[in-house]
Design a protein around this motif. Structure first.
Motif, PDB file in Angstrom:
ATOM      1  N   TYR A 199    -105.051  92.170  37.942  1.00 39.12           N
ATOM      2  CA  TYR A 199    -105.174  92.306  36.494  1.00 39.12           C
ATOM      3  C   TYR A 199    -104.404  93.514  35.991  1.00 39.12           C
ATOM      4  O   TYR A 199    -104.329  94.539  36.671  1.00 39.12           O
ATOM      5  N   ALA A 200    -103.865  93.397  34.785  1.00 39.87           N
ATOM      6  CA  ALA A 200    -103.409  94.541  34.008  1.00 39.87           C
ATOM      7  C   ALA A 200    -104.566  94.867  33.075  1.00 39.87           C
ATOM      8  O   ALA A 200    -105.072  93.986  32.374  1.00 39.87           O
ATOM      9  N   VAL A 201    -105.019  96.115  33.109  1.00 37.98           N
ATOM     10  CA  VAL A 201    -106.185  96.520  32.317  1.00 37.98           C
ATOM     11  C   VAL A 201    -105.776  97.672  31.403  1.00 37.98           C
ATOM     12  O   VAL A 201    -105.293  98.704  31.872  1.00 37.98           O
ATOM     13  N   ALA A 202    -105.955  97.491  30.112  1.00 35.80           N
ATOM     14  CA  ALA A 202    -105.546  98.490  29.120  1.00 35.80           C
ATOM     15  C   ALA A 202    -106.670  99.488  28.851  1.00 35.80           C
ATOM     16  O   ALA A 202    -107.181  99.604  27.745  1.00 35.80           O
ATOM     17  N   LEU A 203    -107.067 100.194  29.888  1.00 36.25           N
ATOM     18  CA  LEU A 203    -108.039 101.285  29.795  1.00 36.25           C
ATOM     19  C   LEU A 203    -107.502 102.463  30.596  1.00 36.25           C
ATOM     20  O   LEU A 203    -107.090 102.287  31.751  1.00 36.25           O
ATOM     21  N   ALA A 204    -107.495 103.649  30.013  1.00 37.96           N
ATOM     22  CA  ALA A 204    -106.914 104.817  30.674  1.00 37.96           C
ATOM     23  C   ALA A 204    -107.752 105.321  31.855  1.00 37.96           C
ATOM     24  O   ALA A 204    -107.215 105.823  32.831  1.00 37.96           O
ATOM     25  N   ASP A 205    -109.060 105.169  31.772  1.00 38.94           N
ATOM     26  CA  ASP A 205    -109.941 105.645  32.840  1.00 38.94           C
ATOM     27  C   ASP A 205    -109.952 104.631  33.981  1.00 38.94           C
ATOM     28  O   ASP A 205    -110.313 103.471  33.777  1.00 38.94           O
ATOM     29  N   PRO A 206    -109.572 105.044  35.207  1.00 33.69           N
ATOM     30  CA  PRO A 206    -109.504 104.088  36.317  1.00 33.69           C
ATOM     31  C   PRO A 206    -110.850 103.458  36.682  1.00 33.69           C
ATOM     32  O   PRO A 206    -110.898 102.289  37.055  1.00 33.69           O
ATOM     33  N   THR A 207    -111.927 104.192  36.559  1.00 33.10           N
ATOM     34  CA  THR A 207    -113.246 103.642  36.859  1.00 33.10           C
ATOM     35  C   THR A 207    -113.614 102.554  35.861  1.00 33.10           C
ATOM     36  O   THR A 207    -114.126 101.491  36.236  1.00 33.10           O
ATOM     37  N   GLU A 208    -113.330 102.796  34.591  1.00 36.82           N
ATOM     38  CA  GLU A 208    -113.584 101.785  33.561  1.00 36.82           C
ATOM     39  C   GLU A 208    -112.687 100.566  33.769  1.00 36.82           C
ATOM     40  O   GLU A 208    -113.114  99.434  33.550  1.00 36.82           O
ATOM     41  N   ALA A 209    -111.444 100.798  34.190  1.00 36.80           N
ATOM     42  CA  ALA A 209    -110.513  99.695  34.434  1.00 36.80           C
ATOM     43  C   ALA A 209    -111.014  98.792  35.554  1.00 36.80           C
ATOM     44  O   ALA A 209    -110.962  97.561  35.458  1.00 36.80           O
ATOM     45  N   ILE A 210    -111.520  99.392  36.625  1.00 40.96           N
ATOM     46  CA  ILE A 210    -112.083  98.611  37.734  1.00 40.96           C
ATOM     47  C   ILE A 210    -113.274  97.787  37.232  1.00 40.96           C
ATOM     48  O   ILE A 210    -113.386  96.597  37.527  1.00 40.96           O
ATOM     49  N   GLY A 211    -114.157  98.406  36.471  1.00 38.95           N
ATOM     50  CA  GLY A 211    -115.320  97.695  35.950  1.00 38.95           C
ATOM     51  C   GLY A 211    -114.930  96.520  35.066  1.00 38.95           C
ATOM     52  O   GLY A 211    -115.488  95.433  35.179  1.00 38.95           O
ATOM     53  N   ALA A 212    -113.933  96.720  34.212  1.00 41.02           N
ATOM     54  CA  ALA A 212    -113.484  95.645  33.323  1.00 41.02           C
ATOM     55  C   ALA A 212    -112.873  94.495  34.120  1.00 41.02           C
ATOM     56  O   ALA A 212    -113.116  93.322  33.822  1.00 41.02           O
ATOM     57  N   ALA A 213    -112.097  94.819  35.142  1.00 47.90           N
ATOM     58  CA  ALA A 213    -111.498  93.776  35.980  1.00 47.90           C
ATOM     59  C   ALA A 213    -112.575  92.995  36.729  1.00 47.90           C
ATOM     60  O   ALA A 213    -112.519  91.763  36.796  1.00 47.90           O
ATOM     61  N   LEU A 214    -113.559  93.691  37.276  1.00 46.80           N
ATOM     62  CA  LEU A 214    -114.646  93.010  37.991  1.00 46.80           C
ATOM     63  C   LEU A 214    -115.438  92.104  37.061  1.00 46.80           C
ATOM     64  O   LEU A 214    -115.848  91.005  37.463  1.00 46.80           O
ATOM     65  N   ARG A 215    -115.647  92.518  35.824  1.00 53.14           N
ATOM     66  CA  ARG A 215    -116.377  91.692  34.859  1.00 53.14           C
ATOM     67  C   ARG A 215    -115.571  90.468  34.420  1.00 53.14           C
ATOM     68  O   ARG A 215    -116.142  89.497  33.936  1.00 53.14           O
ATOM     69  N   SER A 216    -114.261  90.499  34.613  1.00 49.58           N
ATOM     70  CA  SER A 216    -113.402  89.381  34.201  1.00 49.58           C
ATOM     71  C   SER A 216    -113.436  88.208  35.165  1.00 49.58           C
ATOM     72  O   SER A 216    -112.887  87.153  34.878  1.00 49.58           O
ATOM     73  N   CYS A 217    -114.041  88.402  36.309  1.00 46.73           N
ATOM     74  CA  CYS A 217    -114.125  87.327  37.309  1.00 46.73           C
ATOM     75  C   CYS A 217    -115.376  87.543  38.145  1.00 46.73           C
ATOM     76  O   CYS A 217    -116.151  88.445  37.895  1.00 46.73           O
ATOM     77  N   SER A 218    -115.547  86.739  39.138  1.00 50.79           N
ATOM     78  CA  SER A 218    -116.696  86.895  40.035  1.00 50.79           C
ATOM     79  C   SER A 218    -116.290  87.775  41.211  1.00 50.79           C
ATOM     80  O   SER A 218    -116.501  87.429  42.360  1.00 50.79           O
ATOM     81  N   GLY A 219    -115.696  88.915  40.896  1.00 51.36           N
ATOM     82  CA  GLY A 219    -115.157  89.802  41.924  1.00 51.36           C
ATOM     83  C   GLY A 219    -116.216  90.481  42.762  1.00 51.36           C
ATOM     84  O   GLY A 219    -117.313  90.775  42.295  1.00 51.36           O
ATOM     85  N   GLU A 220    -115.844  90.730  43.997  1.00 52.17           N
ATOM     86  CA  GLU A 220    -116.731  91.398  44.944  1.00 52.17           C
ATOM     87  C   GLU A 220    -116.325  92.853  45.173  1.00 52.17           C
ATOM     88  O   GLU A 220    -117.154  93.683  45.482  1.00 52.17           O
ATOM     89  N   ALA A 221    -115.034  93.139  45.048  1.00 55.69           N
ATOM     90  CA  ALA A 221    -114.521  94.496  45.277  1.00 55.69           C
ATOM     91  C   ALA A 221    -113.214  94.629  44.524  1.00 55.69           C
ATOM     92  O   ALA A 221    -112.537  93.646  44.247  1.00 55.69           O
ATOM     93  N   ALA A 222    -112.843  95.876  44.193  1.00 54.16           N
ATOM     94  CA  ALA A 222    -111.601  96.089  43.458  1.00 54.16           C
ATOM     95  C   ALA A 222    -110.936  97.376  43.902  1.00 54.16           C
ATOM     96  O   ALA A 222    -111.590  98.288  44.405  1.00 54.16           O
ATOM     97  N   ALA A 223    -109.636  97.438  43.718  1.00 52.43           N
ATOM     98  CA  ALA A 223    -108.860  98.629  44.038  1.00 52.43           C
ATOM     99  C   ALA A 223    -107.780  98.823  42.978  1.00 52.43           C
ATOM    100  O   ALA A 223    -107.192  97.854  42.489  1.00 52.43           O
ATOM    101  N   ILE A 224    -107.531 100.076  42.645  1.00 53.89           N
ATOM    102  CA  ILE A 224    -106.454 100.426  41.713  1.00 53.89           C
ATOM    103  C   ILE A 224    -105.132 100.313  42.461  1.00 53.89           C
ATOM    104  O   ILE A 224    -104.994 100.784  43.585  1.00 53.89           O
TER     105      ILE A 224
END
Length: 86
Positions: free
Chosen positions: A24-49
């Motif tokens: 995902y491309a996530v338009a949030l400056a905070d990396p922690t918030e970006a990970i959370g938004a990406a995980l909420r966009s799918c049924s994700g189990e884990a994420a990495a920047i």
């Protein structure tokens, strides 16, 4: 460059119980918030920047602040979508 957003890879478990990913491309400056938004966009189990994105890069993708866009997954990713033989 100050990050305006992030590329985030999310690991998913598919319906057939195999492992896949979505980037995902996530338009949030905070990396922690970006990970959370990406995980909420799918049924994700884990994420990495993966990489930071500039404001110009986000504009080129048509993203506004707070938006999330799926860029590719294991079906469209040229690295994992298939083997090329020469």
């Amino acid at each position: 460059m100050t990050a305006a957003g992030w590329m985030v890879t999310v690991g998913i478990i598919k319906d057939d119980n195999s492992v896949g990913h979505i980037v995902y491309a996530v338009a949030l400056a905070d990396p922690t918030e970006a990970i959370g938004a990406a995980l909420r966009s799918c049924s994700g189990e884990a994420a990495a920047i993966n990489h930071e994105l500039s404001k110009t890069q986000l504009q080129d993708l048509g993203l506004n602040a707070g938006e999330v866009l799926a860029i590719y997954d294991d079906k469209t990713d040229p690295i994992t979508s298939g083997t090329l033989r020469h």
